[in-house]
Design a protein around this motif. Structure first.
Motif, PDB file in Angstrom:
ATOM      1  N   ALA A 181       1.055  -1.095   0.033  1.00 41.19           N
ATOM      2  CA  ALA A 181      -0.336   0.094   0.116  1.00 41.19           C
ATOM      3  C   ALA A 181       0.691   1.212  -0.014  1.00 41.19           C
ATOM      4  N   ARG A 182       1.661   1.209   1.129  1.00 44.62           N
ATOM      5  CA  ARG A 182       2.431   2.665   0.426  1.00 44.62           C
ATOM      6  C   ARG A 182       3.801   2.246  -0.258  1.00 44.62           C
ATOM      7  N   ALA A 183       3.569   1.667  -1.082  1.00 41.35           N
ATOM      8  CA  ALA A 183       4.664   1.306  -2.842  1.00 41.35           C
ATOM      9  C   ALA A 183       3.633   2.130  -3.421  1.00 41.35           C
ATOM     10  N   ILE A 184       2.321   2.108  -3.511  1.00 33.87           N
ATOM     11  CA  ILE A 184       1.519   2.723  -3.989  1.00 33.87           C
ATOM     12  C   ILE A 184       1.276   4.062  -3.519  1.00 33.87           C
ATOM     13  N   LEU A 185       1.310   4.535  -2.597  1.00 33.40           N
ATOM     14  CA  LEU A 185       1.308   5.936  -2.717  1.00 33.40           C
ATOM     15  C   LEU A 185       2.965   6.607  -2.899  1.00 33.40           C
ATOM     16  N   ASP A 186       3.798   6.009  -2.466  1.00 33.01           N
ATOM     17  CA  ASP A 186       4.503   6.388  -2.839  1.00 33.01           C
ATOM     18  C   ASP A 186       5.357   6.749  -4.307  1.00 33.01           C
ATOM     19  N   PHE A 187       4.232   5.908  -4.724  1.00 34.78           N
ATOM     20  CA  PHE A 187       4.344   5.905  -6.298  1.00 34.78           C
ATOM     21  C   PHE A 187       3.300   6.771  -7.194  1.00 34.78           C
ATOM     22  N   SER A 188       2.340   7.735  -6.294  1.00 44.69           N
ATOM     23  CA  SER A 188       1.210   8.421  -6.559  1.00 44.69           C
ATOM     24  C   SER A 188       0.749   7.494  -8.063  1.00 44.69           C
ATOM     25  N   SER A 189       0.330   6.349  -7.262  1.00 49.86           N
ATOM     26  CA  SER A 189      -0.614   5.383  -8.630  1.00 49.86           C
ATOM     27  C   SER A 189      -1.943   5.384  -8.196  1.00 49.86           C
ATOM     28  N   PHE A 190      -2.595   6.127  -8.712  1.00 52.94           N
ATOM     29  CA  PHE A 190      -3.985   6.823  -7.901  1.00 52.94           C
ATOM     30  C   PHE A 190      -4.732   5.140  -8.776  1.00 52.94           C
ATOM     31  N   ASP A 191      -4.497   4.719  -9.920  1.00 51.41           N
ATOM     32  CA  ASP A 191      -5.650   3.633 -10.335  1.00 51.41           C
ATOM     33  C   ASP A 191      -5.245   2.868  -9.876  1.00 51.41           C
ATOM     34  N   HIS A 192      -4.206   2.811  -9.104  1.00 49.64           N
ATOM     35  CA  HIS A 192      -3.900   1.342  -7.493  1.00 49.64           C
ATOM     36  C   HIS A 192      -4.582   1.920  -6.241  1.00 49.64           C
ATOM     37  N   LEU A 193      -5.322   2.989  -6.059  1.00 50.39           N
ATOM     38  CA  LEU A 193      -5.600   3.193  -4.582  1.00 50.39           C
ATOM     39  C   LEU A 193      -6.534   2.791  -3.760  1.00 50.39           C
ATOM     40  N   ASP A 194      -7.481   1.516  -4.944  1.00 50.96           N
ATOM     41  CA  ASP A 194      -8.468   1.028  -4.269  1.00 50.96           C
ATOM     42  C   ASP A 194      -7.688  -0.336  -3.779  1.00 50.96           C
ATOM     43  N   GLU A 195      -6.658  -0.562  -4.702  1.00 53.45           N
ATOM     44  CA  GLU A 195      -6.021  -1.784  -3.864  1.00 53.45           C
ATOM     45  C   GLU A 195      -5.760  -1.888  -2.668  1.00 53.45           C
ATOM     46  N   ALA A 196      -4.403  -0.542  -2.771  1.00 58.42           N
ATOM     47  CA  ALA A 196      -3.916   0.393  -1.427  1.00 58.42           C
ATOM     48  C   ALA A 196      -4.428  -0.025  -0.537  1.00 58.42           C
ATOM     49  N   ARG A 197      -5.886   0.692  -0.557  1.00 53.29           N
ATOM     50  CA  ARG A 197      -7.471   1.071   0.614  1.00 53.29           C
ATOM     51  C   ARG A 197      -7.486  -0.209   1.107  1.00 53.29           C
ATOM     52  N   GLU A 198      -7.143  -2.035   0.530  1.00 54.85           N
ATOM     53  CA  GLU A 198      -7.918  -2.886   0.295  1.00 54.85           C
ATOM     54  C   GLU A 198      -6.747  -3.750   1.269  1.00 54.85           C
ATOM     55  N   ASP A 199      -5.380  -3.366   0.684  1.00 51.23           N
ATOM     56  CA  ASP A 199      -4.544  -3.975   1.950  1.00 51.23           C
ATOM     57  C   ASP A 199      -4.033  -3.547   3.077  1.00 51.23           C
ATOM     58  N   ILE A 200      -4.503  -1.999   2.651  1.00 53.99           N
ATOM     59  CA  ILE A 200      -4.296  -1.799   4.509  1.00 53.99           C
ATOM     60  C   ILE A 200      -5.460  -1.990   5.362  1.00 53.99           C
ATOM     61  N   ARG A 201      -7.058  -2.316   4.379  1.00 56.21           N
ATOM     62  CA  ARG A 201      -7.622  -2.513   5.945  1.00 56.21           C
ATOM     63  C   ARG A 201      -7.337  -3.616   6.342  1.00 56.21           C
ATOM     64  N   LEU A 202      -6.720  -4.422   5.304  1.00 54.78           N
ATOM     65  CA  LEU A 202      -6.587  -6.058   5.909  1.00 54.78           C
ATOM     66  C   LEU A 202      -5.634  -6.342   6.610  1.00 54.78           C
ATOM     67  N   ALA A 203      -4.657  -5.652   6.261  1.00 55.92           N
ATOM     68  CA  ALA A 203      -3.370  -5.547   7.410  1.00 55.92           C
ATOM     69  C   ALA A 203      -4.002  -4.341   8.845  1.00 55.92           C
ATOM     70  N   SER A 204      -4.644  -4.204   8.391  1.00 55.85           N
ATOM     71  CA  SER A 204      -5.037  -3.285   9.953  1.00 55.85           C
ATOM     72  C   SER A 204      -6.421  -4.278  11.026  1.00 55.85           C
ATOM     73  N   GLU A 205      -6.961  -5.666  10.242  1.00 55.25           N
ATOM     74  CA  GLU A 205      -7.137  -6.449  10.842  1.00 55.25           C
ATOM     75  C   GLU A 205      -6.545  -7.696  11.822  1.00 55.25           C
ATOM     76  N   LEU A 206      -5.606  -7.521  10.730  1.00 56.14           N
ATOM     77  CA  LEU A 206      -4.394  -8.528  11.043  1.00 56.14           C
ATOM     78  C   LEU A 206      -3.542  -8.196  12.115  1.00 56.14           C
ATOM     79  N   ASP A 207      -3.371  -7.181  12.447  1.00 56.68           N
ATOM     80  CA  ASP A 207      -2.001  -6.413  12.986  1.00 56.68           C
ATOM     81  C   ASP A 207      -2.645  -4.478  14.084  1.00 56.68           C
ATOM     82  N   PRO A 208      -3.639  -4.817  14.230  1.00 60.73           N
ATOM     83  CA  PRO A 208      -3.642  -3.675  14.102  1.00 60.73           C
ATOM     84  C   PRO A 208      -2.554  -2.810  15.532  1.00 60.73           C
ATOM     85  N   HIS A 209      -1.491  -3.165  15.831  1.00 64.62           N
ATOM     86  CA  HIS A 209      -0.494  -2.474  16.473  1.00 64.62           C
ATOM     87  C   HIS A 209       0.688  -2.014  16.029  1.00 64.62           C
TER      88      HIS A 209
END
Length: 152
Positions: free
Chosen positions: A57-85
């Motif tokens: 998700a960070r890589a998508i943001l770092d490269f300003s790949s806005f056409d992949h923003l939904d993918e980044a959002r889903e990745d970060i949602r899953l990551a927050s469920e797996l490790d909220p800390h």
């Protein structure tokens, strides 16, 4: 330590060193695929998986790949469920919300507040960031209000 975790760490290191989004994603897709492929749910629900999702998700943001923003959002949602800390989860989630169409400041602020909840040592930094977002949001609102008056 499971051998797949060790291999995943090596590939994630390569992804961190990669200089293009395609190369970063290729490495991270490989890690995520390997962790999901194994029938061992310990791997697919691990902190290692959460970290790989955050990195992608960070890589998508770092490269300003806005056409992949939904993918980044889903990745970060899953990551927050797996490790909220994992504090980076909430920082990246806030960035994704701010990069969304029209910026979603309330959701970004909510993500930052979760960061402070799970990592209280970052409370001062979080509060400064929330203030910056609020100031930016106010400035955007004020600018839009001025533009509307000028057009009338």
């Amino acid at each position: 330590i499971h051998p797949t975790f060790l291999a995943a760490c090596q590939v994630m290191d390569r992804a961190e060193e990669a200089t293009t989004l395609d190369e970063k994603k290729r490495n991270l897709d490989s890690v995520i695929g390997a962790l999901n492929k194994n029938s061992d749910s310990e791997l697919s629900r691990s902190k290692c998986m959460a970290h790989a999702l955050v990195l992608r998700a960070r890589a998508i943001l770092d490269f300003s790949s806005f056409d992949h923003l939904d993918e980044a959002r889903e990745d970060i949602r899953l990551a927050s469920e797996l490790d909220p800390h994992h504090s980076t989860v909430w920082r990246v989630m806030a960035d994704i919300e701010l990069e969304s169409d029209g910026g979603r400041a309330p959701y970004a602020i909510q993500a930052l507040q979760r960061w402070a909840q799970y990592q209280p040592q970052f409370a001062t930094k979080v509060n400064r960031e929330i203030q910056r977002i609020n100031d930016d949001d106010f400035n955007v609102f004020a600018d839009n209000k001025k533009r509307k008056k000028t057009l009338q």
